[in-house]
Structure formats: structure tokens, C-alpha cells
Write an enzyme that holds these catalytic residues in place. Structure first.
Site, PDB file in Angstrom:
ATOM      1  N   GLU A  65       0.810  -1.211   0.000  1.00 19.81           N
ATOM      2  CA  GLU A  65       0.000   0.000   0.000  1.00 19.81           C
ATOM      3  C   GLU A  65       0.845   1.263   0.000  1.00 19.81           C
ATOM      4  OE1 GLU A  65      -3.628   2.093   2.510  1.00 19.81           O
ATOM      5  OE2 GLU A  65      -2.231   0.779   3.546  1.00 19.81           O
ATOM      6  N   ASP A  92      -0.439  -4.988   3.272  1.00 17.77           N
ATOM      7  CA  ASP A  92      -0.953  -3.779   3.912  1.00 17.77           C
ATOM      8  C   ASP A  92      -0.323  -3.705   5.295  1.00 17.77           C
ATOM      9  OD1 ASP A  92      -2.330  -1.589   4.809  1.00 17.77           O
ATOM     10  OD2 ASP A  92      -4.300  -2.303   4.210  1.00 17.77           O
ATOM     11  N   ILE A  94      -0.523  -1.534   7.797  1.00 20.48           N
ATOM     12  CA  ILE A  94      -1.531  -1.288   8.828  1.00 20.48           C
ATOM     13  C   ILE A  94      -2.870  -1.109   8.127  1.00 20.48           C
ATOM     14  CG2 ILE A  94      -2.326   0.060  10.779  1.00 20.48           C
ATOM     15  CD1 ILE A  94       0.430   1.167  11.153  1.00 20.48           C
ATOM     16  N   ASP A  95      -3.740  -2.102   8.227  1.00 14.84           N
ATOM     17  CA  ASP A  95      -5.098  -1.941   7.736  1.00 14.84           C
ATOM     18  C   ASP A  95      -5.924  -1.435   8.918  1.00 14.84           C
ATOM     19  OD1 ASP A  95      -7.082  -2.378   5.557  1.00 14.84           O
ATOM     20  OD2 ASP A  95      -8.018  -3.567   7.137  1.00 14.84           O
ATOM     21  N   THR A  97      -5.593   2.319   9.517  1.00 13.31           N
ATOM     22  CA  THR A  97      -4.696   3.405   9.927  1.00 13.31           C
ATOM     23  C   THR A  97      -5.419   4.473  10.732  1.00 13.31           C
ATOM     24  OG1 THR A  97      -3.455   3.040   7.894  1.00 13.31           O
ATOM     25  CG2 THR A  97      -2.976   5.048   9.106  1.00 13.31           C
ATOM     26  N   ASP A 221      -6.207  -4.816   0.914  1.00 13.50           N
ATOM     27  CA  ASP A 221      -7.213  -4.884   1.973  1.00 13.50           C
ATOM     28  C   ASP A 221      -7.830  -6.274   2.074  1.00 13.50           C
ATOM     29  OD1 ASP A 221      -7.129  -2.025   2.500  1.00 13.50           O
ATOM     30  OD2 ASP A 221      -8.285  -1.757   0.660  1.00 13.50           O
TER      31      ASP A 221
END
Length: 274
Positions: A65, A92, A94-95, A97, A221
Site C-alpha cells: 500500500e 498492507d 496497517i489496515d 490506519t 485490503d
């Protein structure tokens, strides 16, 4: 599969950095809107993941990402550019954020590995609860080394669903998604919106949610979580029933038993995103 250990190690090491910084994260960059926040720790976590993957699998490609410009167009272009690679990691760091920034402890690291565009392993790690969700194609899904399965609810009336709201409201997707929530809400036990698509998918796999849908999401995601759901005995498609593949942006994932009913409810109010 040696790649599974790579994903686990990368997720845990990135998660350690995230957990360390969770209470003190202050510096915020803004991408496409105030709701699409990218933090210093987000970038650090992806660097950790990239370093581990590259050191062990130097010939593999990584789609992360943080290496992609904001917005759906850039995300689609990046995916198309990377699709051709036989070995592709979809990351990802940090999904969730926005949750991280606000101290709301519902976020995770999501790492998937695809061979010839088919996701064959997925790892989702919640650093705040130390919950590690893993799945390998054809081998089932696991939470901290214990097998997991989707829930057994057979009707919408028994179901706990989850959804979400796209960052920046691309193409009016928030209103479209709200139409779906308003349609389904009277028919189900309740609906949640926790703010992390990957973690919602992991919760469907673990039987904590009956189903989850959301519009206009990206490959990073969904890739790990969709595999988790399917390996836990559930169903993951797009919102009109098409088979999941890494280009899906409008996701519907359930225990399989209420899938058609949710899909029909979304279609009835034009809330599929198509």
C-alpha cells in the site's frame, strides 16, 4: 510452505513496531483526504516487511500500500502492473490506519502471497491482541495455531454483519454503502463497522461475524482475508456473486449460509457498487 513462515515473521516483526508506537504516534501525513491517514509507523512497518520478504525471496515481487499513490485509479494501475509476476506478495502494513491514529485498537498487518494471480497463503496479525490468523490454500485456517471455522448462523435474523465506509468517499460510495446498511439493518441481529476490512474478514473466518461487505477496497485490503474466509469454510465473492480474485474491489464474505440473502438485499437497493 516456506513462504508462510516468511509471512508470519514479517507480520510479527512489523506488528512489534506498530505496538511500540501505538501509544505515541503523532506525526501524520495526509494522502487523499483527512480520512486516509498515513503515518510514519505505517511506512516503517512496510519497510520491515519488504526487507524480510526480499532477503528470503529475492526474485519475488511486492505490491504494498505504501508504495502506491492514493486513490482507486492508482491502486488499479499498480495491481495491473504487478499481476504478471508469478510470485507476488500483497501487503498492507496497517489496515485500519485511522483507528491507529485515534488509539482505537482495531487494526492489523495483512500479508498475502499469490502464485500466478491466485492467493495461496494469507496472514493477518493484530498486534494489540497478539492474534495471528493464518491460512494456506487447501490446508484450512488457523488462529494462533488453533483451527477456525466460520459461524453456523443460517438466517439473516441470527446474523451479525459488518461493513465499512470508503476513505474519501470515492464516487459517492459512502452513501451507496449506507443504503445497503439501511436495507439490511432491520433484517439482521446487528451491524458493526470497525474500520479494518482485513480484520473484519479474519473475524468472519473465526466465526465472530456472520458476514462482511464493503465497497471500493484494494487488493491489499482483501487478499489475505478472503483466503482466510474460504479456508475456514465460508464464501468470498464480489457483491454480485462473481468469484474472488485479486482485482475484486467490492467484497462480500460470509459463512456461506446467508451469502445469497445479503447479496440480494444489496442488489435490491443498488448498493453493490456495480
Amino acid at each position: 510452505m516456506k513462504e508462510l513462515q516468511t509471512a508470519i515473521d514479517a507480520a510479527r516483526q512489523a506488528g512489534s513496531k506498530i505496538r511500540e508506537k501505538a501509544a505515541v504516534a503523532k506525526r501524520i501525513d495526509v494522502k487523499s483526504s483527512a480520512h486516509d491517514l498515513v503515518t510514519e509507523v505505517d511506512k516503517e512497518a512496510e519497510s520491515i516487511i519488504r526487507e524480510i520478504i526480499t532477503s528470503r525471496h529475492p526474485d519475488h515481487m511486492i505490491l504494498g500500500e505504501e508504495s502506491v499513490d492514493a486513490g482507486a485509479v492508482a491502486a488499479k494501475e499498480a495491481l495491473e502492473k504487478h499481476r504478471k509476476h508469478e510470485d507476488l506478495w500483497i501487503v498492507d502494513p496497517i489496515d485500519g490506519t485511522t483507528n491507529f491514529i485515534h488509539g482505537f485498537p482495531f487494526f492489523c498487518v495483512s500479508i498475502a502471497y499469490a502464485v500466478r494471480q491466485e492467493v495461496v497463503l494469507g496472514v493477518i496479525y493484530n498486534p494489540m491482541t497478539d492474534e495471528l490468523f493464518t491460512a494456506e490454500k487447501g490446508k484450512g485456517a488457523w488462529l494462533n495455531d488453533e483451527p477456525i471455522q466460520v459461524s453456523t448462523e443460517a438466517t439473516l435474523a441470527e446474523s451479525l454483519l459488518a461493513s465499512g465506509f470508503p476513505s474519501g468517499d470515492p464516487a459517492g460510495m459512502r452513501q451507496i454503502n449506507t443504503d445497503g446498511i439501511l436495507k439490511l439493518s432491520p433484517q439482521v441481529r446487528n451491524i458493526r463497522a470497525g474500520g479494518s476490512a482485513a480484520l473484519h474478514l479474519a473475524y468472519v473466518a473465526a466465526g465472530r461475524l456472520t458476514g462482511f461487505w464493503e465497497l471500493d477496497l484494494n487488493a491489499w485490503d482483501l487478499a489475505a482475508g478472503a483466503l482466510l474466509v474460504m479456508e475456514a469454510g465460508g464464501k468470498a465473492t464480489d457483491t454480485i456473486g462473481g468469484s474472488y480474485e485479486i482485482g475484486v474491489r467490492h467484497i462480500l464474505a460470509t459463512n456461506g449460509q446467508v451469502h445469497t440473502e445479503v447479496q440480494q438485499a444489496l442488489a435490491a437497493v443498488g448498493a453493490t457498487g456495480f
